[in-house]
Design a protein around this motif. Structure first.
Motif, PDB file in Angstrom:
ATOM      1  N   ILE A   1       0.880  -1.180   0.000  1.00 48.73           N
ATOM      2  CA  ILE A   1       0.000   0.000   0.000  1.00 48.73           C
ATOM      3  C   ILE A   1       0.915   1.227   0.000  1.00 48.73           C
ATOM      4  O   ILE A   1       1.261   1.758   1.071  1.00 48.73           O
ATOM      5  N   PRO A   2       1.354   1.671  -1.181  1.00 52.80           N
ATOM      6  CA  PRO A   2       2.372   2.734  -1.276  1.00 52.80           C
ATOM      7  C   PRO A   2       2.043   4.004  -0.499  1.00 52.80           C
ATOM      8  O   PRO A   2       2.956   4.665   0.008  1.00 52.80           O
ATOM      9  N   THR A   3       0.761   4.337  -0.376  1.00 50.93           N
ATOM     10  CA  THR A   3       0.425   5.574   0.338  1.00 50.93           C
ATOM     11  C   THR A   3       0.760   5.503   1.821  1.00 50.93           C
ATOM     12  O   THR A   3       0.946   6.532   2.475  1.00 50.93           O
ATOM     13  N   THR A   4       0.865   4.290   2.361  1.00 50.02           N
ATOM     14  CA  THR A   4       1.243   4.165   3.778  1.00 50.02           C
ATOM     15  C   THR A   4       2.734   4.419   3.966  1.00 50.02           C
ATOM     16  O   THR A   4       3.194   4.550   5.102  1.00 50.02           O
ATOM     17  N   LEU A   5       3.472   4.470   2.868  1.00 46.82           N
ATOM     18  CA  LEU A   5       4.920   4.674   2.959  1.00 46.82           C
ATOM     19  C   LEU A   5       5.286   6.148   3.035  1.00 46.82           C
ATOM     20  O   LEU A   5       6.441   6.499   3.261  1.00 46.82           O
ATOM     21  N   MET A   6       4.285   7.001   2.832  1.00 40.55           N
ATOM     22  CA  MET A   6       4.519   8.436   2.940  1.00 40.55           C
ATOM     23  C   MET A   6       4.516   8.855   4.406  1.00 40.55           C
ATOM     24  O   MET A   6       3.707   8.362   5.200  1.00 40.55           O
TER      25      MET A   6
END
Length: 212
Positions: free
Chosen positions: A103-108
């Motif tokens: 879930i790439p958005t959690t990496l922000m």
């Protein structure tokens, strides 16, 4: 005190290899210049049906406000959607950053936003993705359970139809046979679990498959 970084890994059985998940976490940390110690990557070899897992509960005791927990995929956290959402809320309430690599958005890093539209939008996106992926994880678990139940029923029906003597086979033979045939476990592991010698094991396999 400097915030710590943890990794969490889960595989469903003792025979499955956790190396792929560990490498993904380590690669992510290397690429983003995040320091993580190997001892801080906790591994459970247990079903994702609930969260009563030794290493996961240990992780929750170890983390502190501001720490980061990295997981490769959402279904490694669990396969029950309602429980997944409950656990994620626990991390948020305790101000622990949960990063899920699929879930790439959690990496922000949202900690740069004190409030406002940007953080609200990111939370909304993450919630939608978690809802979708959580549903998929739960459905997959249900499919696995259904396949296992159907396989056991077929095996039982076959045994009954062929009049195969069941006393010669270990009580959990059918369950482990299905797992072995679906490559969930190895033949060696099945022998160890059922306490069988190699010659006995393969004799029973032949007898079972020939229906004699």
């Amino acid at each position: 005190m400097k915030n710590k970084v943890f990794g969490y890994v889960r595989v469903s059985t003792k025979e499955q290899n956790e190396g792929r998940q560990i490498k993904a976490i380590q690669d992510y940390c290397n690429n983003t210049k995040i320091e993580i110690e190997e001892r801080d990557i906790l591994v459970d070899k247990q079903s994702g049906k609930d969260f009563n897992r030794e290493k996961y509960q240990m992780l929750k005791q170890m983390v502190r406000t501001g720490d980061i927990v990295i997981i490769k995929e959402l279904d490694r956290l669990g396969r029950n959607k309602a429980e997944i959402k409950k656990e994620i809320e626990w991390f948020k309430t305790n101000d622990i950053v949960l990063r899920i690599l699929d879930i790439p958005t959690t990496l922000m890093d949202l900690r740069q936003y004190d409030s406002g539209m940007a953080k609200a939008m990111m939370d909304m996106i993450n919630n939608v993705l978690i809802e979708v992926l959580g549903t998929i994880a739960e459905e997959e678990r249900n499919k696995i359970k259904k396949r296992q139940a159907e396989g056991i029923e077929v095996a039982k029906a076959k045994g009954k139809h062929l009049g195969r003597p069941k006393t010669e086979f270990p009580s959990e033979w059918e369950e482990y046979y299905i797992k072995w045939k679906s490559e969930e476990i190895t033949a060696t592991s099945m022998m160890e679990q059922l306490g069988l010698k190699r010659n006995t094991f393969y004799r029973l396999v032949k007898k079972y498959e020939d229906g004699k």
